[in-house]
Design a protein around this motif. Structure first.
Motif, PDB file in Angstrom:
ATOM      1  N   VAL A  89       0.838  -1.194   0.000  1.00  0.00           N
ATOM      2  CA  VAL A  89       0.000   0.000   0.000  1.00  0.00           C
ATOM      3  C   VAL A  89       0.875   1.247   0.000  1.00  0.00           C
ATOM      4  N   ILE A  90       1.918   1.227   0.822  1.00  0.00           N
ATOM      5  CA  ILE A  90       2.822   2.367   0.993  1.00  0.00           C
ATOM      6  C   ILE A  90       4.159   2.022   0.357  1.00  0.00           C
ATOM      7  N   LYS A  91       4.713   2.932  -0.389  1.00  0.00           N
ATOM      8  CA  LYS A  91       5.925   2.626  -1.150  1.00  0.00           C
ATOM      9  C   LYS A  91       7.224   3.014  -0.435  1.00  0.00           C
ATOM     10  N   CYS A  92       7.134   3.754   0.643  1.00  0.00           N
ATOM     11  CA  CYS A  92       8.341   4.131   1.380  1.00  0.00           C
ATOM     12  C   CYS A  92       8.216   3.674   2.827  1.00  0.00           C
ATOM     13  N   ARG A  93       9.337   3.339   3.413  1.00  0.00           N
ATOM     14  CA  ARG A  93       9.334   2.772   4.753  1.00  0.00           C
ATOM     15  C   ARG A  93       8.962   3.821   5.807  1.00  0.00           C
ATOM     16  N   PRO A  94       7.969   3.523   6.636  1.00  0.00           N
ATOM     17  CA  PRO A  94       7.718   4.395   7.787  1.00  0.00           C
ATOM     18  C   PRO A  94       8.847   4.231   8.800  1.00  0.00           C
ATOM     19  N   PRO A  95       9.372   5.314   9.343  1.00  0.00           N
ATOM     20  CA  PRO A  95      10.520   5.217  10.259  1.00  0.00           C
ATOM     21  C   PRO A  95      10.208   4.305  11.444  1.00  0.00           C
ATOM     22  N   GLY A  96      11.188   3.501  11.805  1.00  0.00           N
ATOM     23  CA  GLY A  96      11.028   2.633  12.962  1.00  0.00           C
ATOM     24  C   GLY A  96       9.958   1.575  12.781  1.00  0.00           C
ATOM     25  N   ASN A  97       9.560   1.332  11.556  1.00  0.00           N
ATOM     26  CA  ASN A  97       8.521   0.331  11.270  1.00  0.00           C
ATOM     27  C   ASN A  97       7.174   0.652  11.919  1.00  0.00           C
ATOM     28  N   ARG A  98       6.922   1.917  12.152  1.00  0.00           N
ATOM     29  CA  ARG A  98       5.612   2.275  12.701  1.00  0.00           C
ATOM     30  C   ARG A  98       4.540   2.032  11.651  1.00  0.00           C
ATOM     31  N   ASP A  99       3.283   2.049  12.105  1.00  0.00           N
ATOM     32  CA  ASP A  99       2.171   1.948  11.158  1.00  0.00           C
ATOM     33  C   ASP A  99       2.157   3.170  10.245  1.00  0.00           C
ATOM     34  N   PRO A 100       1.739   2.980   9.015  1.00  0.00           N
ATOM     35  CA  PRO A 100       1.546   4.161   8.161  1.00  0.00           C
ATOM     36  C   PRO A 100       0.430   5.046   8.720  1.00  0.00           C
ATOM     37  N   TYR A 101       0.616   6.337   8.602  1.00  0.00           N
ATOM     38  CA  TYR A 101      -0.440   7.266   9.016  1.00  0.00           C
ATOM     39  C   TYR A 101      -1.504   7.341   7.924  1.00  0.00           C
ATOM     40  N   PRO A 102      -2.743   7.636   8.332  1.00  0.00           N
ATOM     41  CA  PRO A 102      -3.824   7.726   7.329  1.00  0.00           C
ATOM     42  C   PRO A 102      -3.512   8.688   6.186  1.00  0.00           C
ATOM     43  N   HIS A 103      -2.896   9.826   6.500  1.00  0.00           N
ATOM     44  CA  HIS A 103      -2.638  10.775   5.410  1.00  0.00           C
ATOM     45  C   HIS A 103      -1.559  10.237   4.461  1.00  0.00           C
ATOM     46  N   GLU A 104      -0.685   9.377   4.974  1.00  0.00           N
ATOM     47  CA  GLU A 104       0.320   8.771   4.096  1.00  0.00           C
ATOM     48  C   GLU A 104      -0.353   7.761   3.148  1.00  0.00           C
ATOM     49  N   ILE A 105      -1.302   7.008   3.696  1.00  0.00           N
ATOM     50  CA  ILE A 105      -2.043   6.067   2.843  1.00  0.00           C
ATOM     51  C   ILE A 105      -2.858   6.849   1.819  1.00  0.00           C
ATOM     52  N   ASP A 106      -3.499   7.915   2.276  1.00  0.00           N
ATOM     53  CA  ASP A 106      -4.276   8.754   1.351  1.00  0.00           C
ATOM     54  C   ASP A 106      -3.414   9.206   0.174  1.00  0.00           C
ATOM     55  N   THR A 107      -2.202   9.632   0.496  1.00  0.00           N
ATOM     56  CA  THR A 107      -1.333  10.215  -0.524  1.00  0.00           C
ATOM     57  C   THR A 107      -0.753   9.155  -1.450  1.00  0.00           C
ATOM     58  N   CYS A 108      -0.393   8.025  -0.882  1.00  0.00           N
ATOM     59  CA  CYS A 108       0.364   7.020  -1.648  1.00  0.00           C
ATOM     60  C   CYS A 108      -0.520   6.044  -2.417  1.00  0.00           C
ATOM     61  N   GLN A 109      -1.768   5.904  -2.009  1.00  0.00           N
ATOM     62  CA  GLN A 109      -2.588   4.836  -2.590  1.00  0.00           C
ATOM     63  C   GLN A 109      -2.758   4.980  -4.104  1.00  0.00           C
ATOM     64  N   GLN A 110      -2.612   6.178  -4.621  1.00  0.00           N
ATOM     65  CA  GLN A 110      -2.769   6.380  -6.071  1.00  0.00           C
ATOM     66  C   GLN A 110      -1.849   5.449  -6.874  1.00  0.00           C
ATOM     67  N   TYR A 111      -0.643   5.209  -6.335  1.00  0.00           N
ATOM     68  CA  TYR A 111       0.289   4.358  -7.072  1.00  0.00           C
ATOM     69  C   TYR A 111      -0.191   2.911  -7.105  1.00  0.00           C
ATOM     70  N   LEU A 112      -0.744   2.452  -5.993  1.00  0.00           N
ATOM     71  CA  LEU A 112      -1.265   1.083  -5.955  1.00  0.00           C
ATOM     72  C   LEU A 112      -2.432   0.917  -6.922  1.00  0.00           C
ATOM     73  N   TRP A 113      -3.340   1.888  -6.920  1.00  0.00           N
ATOM     74  CA  TRP A 113      -4.490   1.792  -7.837  1.00  0.00           C
ATOM     75  C   TRP A 113      -4.018   1.755  -9.277  1.00  0.00           C
ATOM     76  N   ARG A 114      -3.004   2.546  -9.567  1.00  0.00           N
ATOM     77  CA  ARG A 114      -2.508   2.556 -10.946  1.00  0.00           C
ATOM     78  C   ARG A 114      -1.797   1.246 -11.284  1.00  0.00           C
ATOM     79  N   GLN A 115      -1.085   0.684 -10.325  1.00  0.00           N
ATOM     80  CA  GLN A 115      -0.467  -0.625 -10.563  1.00  0.00           C
ATOM     81  C   GLN A 115      -1.539  -1.680 -10.865  1.00  0.00           C
ATOM     82  N   ILE A 116      -2.573  -1.689 -10.064  1.00  0.00           N
ATOM     83  CA  ILE A 116      -3.642  -2.673 -10.278  1.00  0.00           C
ATOM     84  C   ILE A 116      -4.288  -2.449 -11.646  1.00  0.00           C
TER      85      ILE A 116
END
Ligand code: SF4
Length: 253
Positions: A89-116
């Protein structure tokens, strides 16, 4: 419908757009964008959560212990990485392996949709909560959904969506591994069904909002658990892909 060669070229173009992405703050801490890897013409796509330390260093998804387990489970159904496409879902590593933040998913998901949209898989296995909730547009957790295949329209096409536990969740929990393995064993029969019936009129379905609920069912370490470095045994993966080296990931698909 595009040919396999056309899909690969289109994925390359999308990769070039993605690898210099600075749309969220994860670009400041990543080593490399982990775009995805595998068969650009795959029937089956796996979608995990986010890169971990090894993935960030190598630019390849699922190269740690969770990745080894994924490869093992694929081998048990006589498949391997080059038969499928693997992304997060997220293309870059969240620091310290934390969960991705919602706004990061919001921003990055476009790439996944385009891949699909480019790969046009007939079946998508979501791995864990984040991808399951995103692709279903629903906050129901993986513990309730794993192993239940359903037909969903994603982009212009219908796919079989098959939620699975994240392999990292199964690394240290034998009962979860047992469920994951049992769910994996059904993949060949589901793939043999072929593409689900397509919508009569191609309709673009709005990308669902990512879930913002607490991640009670999330995988404990996902593919981001600390682990020894290793390169996946895939002919599509360079032996030592250098970090963010200007197109090094183009050999991955
Ligand atoms: S996580 Fe996604 S949106 Fe954020 S910088 Fe990386 S590629 Fe861009």
């Amino acid at each position: 419908m595009s040919t396999a060669t056309e899909r690969r070229e289109q994925l390359k173009t999308l990769y070039e757009q993605t690898r210099n992405c600075r749309l969220c703050a994860l670009s400041e801490t990543r080593t490399t964008v982990v775009f995805g890897a595998g068969n650009a013409d795959a029937e089956l796509m796996f979608v995990g959560e986010a890169p971990g330390k090894n993935e960030d260093e190598q630019g390849v998804p699922f190269v740690g212990q969770a990745g080894k387990l994924l490869e093992k489970l694929l081998a048990e159904i006589e498949m391997d990485r080059k038969d499928v496409f693997i992304a997060n879902v997220i293309k870059c590593r969240p620091p310290g392996n934390r969960d991705p933040y919602p706004h990061e998913i919001d921003t990055c998901q476009q790439y996944l949709w385009r891949q699909i949209g480019l790969i046009e898989p007939t079946m998508i296995c979501t791995l864990g909560n984040f991808s399951t909730k995103l692709l279903r547009g629903d906050p129901t957790g993986i513990s309730k959904l794993h192993g239940q295949v359903e037909q969903r329209v994603i982009g212009p096409r219908a796919v079989r969506l098959y939620p699975l536990y994240h392999p990292a969740a199964a690394l240290y929990t034998p009962s979860t591994l047992e469920m994951l393995r049992a769910d994996f064993q059904r993949i060949p029969e589901l793939l043999a069904l072929g593409a689900p019936e397509q919508p009569r009129e191609p309709e673009l379905v709005a990308e669902p909002e990512p879930d913002r609920a607490p991640e009670r069912d999330r995988a404990p370490e996902r593919d981001r658990a600390p682990e020894p470095d290793r390169a996946p045994e895939s002919e599509r993966v360079p032996a030592q892909p250098p970090a963010d080296s200007g197109g090094s990931q183009l050999g991955l698909f």
